[in-house]
Scaffold this active site. Structure first.
Site, PDB file in Angstrom:
ATOM      1  N   HIS A 102      24.041  10.564 -22.528  1.00  0.00           N
ATOM      2  CA  HIS A 102      23.918  10.171 -23.937  1.00  0.00           C
ATOM      3  C   HIS A 102      22.474   9.855 -24.311  1.00  0.00           C
ATOM      4  CE1 HIS A 102      28.342   9.902 -24.499  1.00  0.00           C
ATOM      5  NE2 HIS A 102      28.261   9.833 -23.178  1.00  0.00           N
ATOM      6  N   LYS A 106      -5.407  -0.354  -6.910  1.00  0.00           N
ATOM      7  CA  LYS A 106      -5.645  -1.681  -6.310  1.00  0.00           C
ATOM      8  C   LYS A 106      -7.122  -2.037  -6.394  1.00  0.00           C
ATOM      9  CE  LYS A 106      -1.899  -1.537  -2.945  1.00  0.00           C
ATOM     10  NZ  LYS A 106      -1.606  -1.374  -1.529  1.00  0.00           N
ATOM     11  N   GLU A 152       5.930   9.218  -2.922  1.00  0.00           N
ATOM     12  CA  GLU A 152       4.791   8.686  -2.168  1.00  0.00           C
ATOM     13  C   GLU A 152       4.485   9.543  -0.934  1.00  0.00           C
ATOM     14  OE1 GLU A 152       3.845   4.151  -2.594  1.00  0.00           O
ATOM     15  OE2 GLU A 152       4.811   4.409  -0.656  1.00  0.00           O
TER      16      GLU A 152
HETATM   17  O1  PA5 Z   1       6.013   2.907   1.755  1.00  0.00           O
HETATM   18  C1  PA5 Z   1       5.003   2.208   1.824  1.00  0.00           C
HETATM   19  O2  PA5 Z   1       4.258   2.223   2.801  1.00  0.00           O
HETATM   20  C2  PA5 Z   1       4.671   1.258   0.714  1.00  0.00           C
HETATM   21  O3  PA5 Z   1       5.553   1.398  -0.346  1.00  0.00           O
HETATM   22  C3  PA5 Z   1       4.694  -0.187   1.194  1.00  0.00           C
HETATM   23  O4  PA5 Z   1       5.952  -0.449   1.746  1.00  0.00           O
HETATM   24  C4  PA5 Z   1       4.410  -1.173   0.054  1.00  0.00           C
HETATM   25  O5  PA5 Z   1       3.186  -0.885  -0.526  1.00  0.00           O
HETATM   26  C5  PA5 Z   1       4.408  -2.602   0.576  1.00  0.00           C
HETATM   27  O6  PA5 Z   1       3.452  -2.758   1.600  1.00  0.00           O
HETATM   28  P1  PA5 Z   1       3.459  -4.009   2.549  1.00  0.00           P
HETATM   29  O7  PA5 Z   1       4.691  -3.975   3.374  1.00  0.00           O
HETATM   30  O8  PA5 Z   1       2.229  -3.865   3.383  1.00  0.00           O
HETATM   31  O9  PA5 Z   1       3.416  -5.234   1.668  1.00  0.00           O
END
Ligand code: PA5
Length: 425
Positions: free
Chosen positions: A299, A413, A278
Site C-alpha cells: 500500500h 566517523k 556492508e
Molecule cells: O559489521 C561490522 O563490523 C560493524 O557493523 C560493527 O559491528 C559495528 O560498527 C559495531 O562495531 P563495534 O562492535 O566495534 O562497536
C-alpha cells in the site's frame, strides 16, 4: 530445511556457466585464502565455537532471567542486529516473556535515549554492552549513561554484577574498562567481524537471556555449513542464490529487495541489508539491498514495484506455518462484506496475498526469488542466517570484493570526530 525457487530468468545453462568460478571461490572460503581471510572465522564457528563459553552464557542468562526484569542490550550494527532480528523473528513484536529486552547504543537520538533512560529509572535492569572495538561512539555514550544510571540506583558493587560485556579477547577500550570494573565478559573472536557474529556471544547471550534455544540456533548453522561447504553448485542452494545475485547485478537489476510477509521479520531484513550492504558495497560495485514488508508496503511501495523503473528484483522469505493464527469470525449483518472469508484463518489470507502479489510482480516483469521455510524456529533461523552469510561471502568474492572490511564507514566517523572536536581529528 529450506526450499529455493529462483526467478524465471535463471536456468540450468546460466548456472552451469558459473560452476568453475563458484568451485574456485568455495575453495578460497574453505582454505581461507581470499581477501580478508583473517576474518573468516565465522565459516567454521558453528562447529568450532567456544563450548565452555556457551555453557557459561546459558548459566548467566538464567541468572539474568531470575534476577532482573529488563536486559538492556547496548550495541550497534553487527553488535546488535543479529540479536534483535532473531529475537523479534522468534518471539514476535508483542512478546510476553518475563524478561523485557530493550536495545540502546544504536543511535545518538536524544529523544530515544532520554525516553529509554526515563523508562529504566525505576526498573530492575541488567546491561549487556557489546562492542568489538570498544570505541564505537553511539554504544560508548549509551553505555556511559546506562552505567551511571545503574550505579546511582543500586551502587557500584551491585551494578558490577548486573553488567555483562561482550568484546575483543584482549584489546580495546571496553576490554580495559570491563577488566578494571570486574564485569563478566564474553568474547567476540578476533577473526569474526560484527555482521558475521550472530552465533558468537554477541547473539547468544542476549538471545539466551530472552529464553531462546541457542543450541538449536547453532545446530541450524551446523546443518547449513555441512550442506553448503563442499556441495557443487548444482546441489548447492546457497551458491545458486549467490549466482542469481551476480547474474541480476550484471543484467541491469542493481537493487535486491528483501520481502517478508511478517512484520516480526522486518529486522531480519535489516540484518540482511547490513550483511550485504556492508560486505559488498565497495569500489563502486555491489547490489543495493532494500526491503519491504508485505502486504503493508504493497500500500506504499507496491505501485513502484509493479510499474516503476525496472531496477529491482525481489527475494521473498515465505514462512508457510505461522506460530499463531486467528480465525475470521462470522457476522450476521455482513456489512463489511467479509463473510466470504468466515472460518478462514489469517495465515490463509496472508498466503493468498503472497501468491497474488508474486504473480502480479512476475507478470509485471520483476524477477522474484522465493525462499520457503515451512516454519520459523531456532534451528531454521540458524540455518537461514548461515545460508545468507555464506552466500554473501560468495557474492562479494564474485565481484572481487573483500567481504569482511568496511573502509567506507570510517569516512563519516572522521568528519564527525573532527566536528565534535575529538583529539587527533
Ligand atoms: O559489521 C561490522 O563490523 C560493524 O557493523 C560493527 O559491528 C559495528 O560498527 C559495531 O562495531 P563495534 O562492535 O566495534 O562497536
Amino acid at each position: 530445511m529450506l526450499e529455493l525457487r529462483l526467478n524465471k530468468l535463471m536456468n540450468d545453462e546460466i548456472l552451469k556457466g558459473y560452476e568453475d568460478q563458484v568451485k574456485k571461490i568455495n575453495e578460497m572460503i574453505n582454505n581461507k585464502t581470499g581477501a580478508g581471510n583473517d576474518y573468516i572465522g565465522w565459516a567454521d564457528w558453528p562447529v568450532n565455537y567456544d563450548k565452555e563459553e556457551l555453557e557459561r552464557i546459558k548459566k548467566d542468562a538464567q541468572y539474568v532471567r531470575d534476577n532482573f526484569d529488563i536486559l538492556v542490550v547496548c550495541g550497534i550494527g553487527g553488535s546488535y542486529l543479529g540479536a534483535r532480528s532473531a529475537l523479534e523473528a522468534l518471539n514476535g513484536l508483542k512478546s510476553d516473556d518475563k524478561l523485557e529486552i530493550i536495545f540502546m547504543g544504536q543511535t545518538f537520538s536524544p529523544n530515544y535515549v532520554a525516553q529509554v533512560m526515563n523508562y529504566l529509572k525505576d526498573k530492575n535492569f541488567a546491561i549487556n554492552v557489546i562492542s568489538k572495538s570498544g570505541t564505537t561512539t553511539e554504544t560508548s555514550i549509551s553505555f556511559r549513561l546506562l552505567k551511571e544510571l545503574l550505579e546511582k540506583k543500586v551502587g557500584k558493587e551491585k551494578a558490577r554484577k548486573a553488567i555483562f560485556a561482550t568484546t575483543d579477547k584482549e584489546k580495546g577500550a571496553l576490554k580495559t574498562l570491563a577488566t578494571q570494573e570486574g564485569y563478566v565478559t564474553y568474547v567476540l573472536p578476533g577473526n569474526i567481524g560484527g555482521r558475521y557474529s550472530v552465533f558468537t556471544a554477541v547473539g547468544t547471550f542476549p538471545l539466551a537471556c530472552a529464553g531462546v534455544d541457542v543450541d538449536a540456533l547453532i545446530r541450524g548453522a551446523q546443518k547449513a555449513r555441512a550442506e553448503f561447504k563442499d556441495a557443487p553448485l548444482k546441489d548447492n542452494k546457497c551458491y545458486q542464490y549467490a549466482v542469481m545475485r551476480d547474474y541480476m547485478y550484471r543484467h541491469n537489476k542493481p537493487i535486491e529487495m528483501y520481502v517478508t510477509y511478517e512484520p516480526q521479520m522486518s529486522q531480519i531484513s535489516e540484518w540482511l541489508k547490513q550483511l550485504f550492504g556492508e560486505s559488498e558495497g565497495k569500489e563502486h560495485k555491489g547490489l543495493y539491498p532494500g526491503s519491504a514488508t508485505f502486504s503493508t508496503d504493497l500500500h506504499s511501495l507496491g505501485q513502484y514495484i509493479q510499474e516503476g523503473s525496472p531496477l529491482l528484483f525481489e527475494t521473498i522469505i515465505n514462512i508457510k506455518e505461522p506460530k499463531q493464527d486467528i480465525v475470521i469470525p462470522h457476522d450476521d449483518e455482513d456489512l463489511d462484506g467479509l463473510n466470504y472469508l468466515e472460518g478462514k484463518n489469517l495465515a490463509f489470507v496472508n498466503q493468498k496475498a503472497f501468491e497474488g502479489t508474486l504473480k502480479a510482480h512476475e507478470d509485471g516483469g520483476v524477477p522474484c526469488n522465493v525462499i520457503y521455510l515451512d516454519k520459523l524456529d531456532e534451528e531454521r533461523l540458524g540455518y537461514l542466517f548461515y545460508f545468507f552469510m555464506r552466500a554473501c561471502a560468495m557474492s562479494a568474492y564474485m565481484l572481487d570484493i573483500n567481504p569482511f572490511n568496511q573502509p567506507g564507514v570510517e569516512v563519516y566517523k572522521k568528519n564527525m570526530f573532527h566536528l565534535l572536536g575529538k583529539k587527533g581529528y
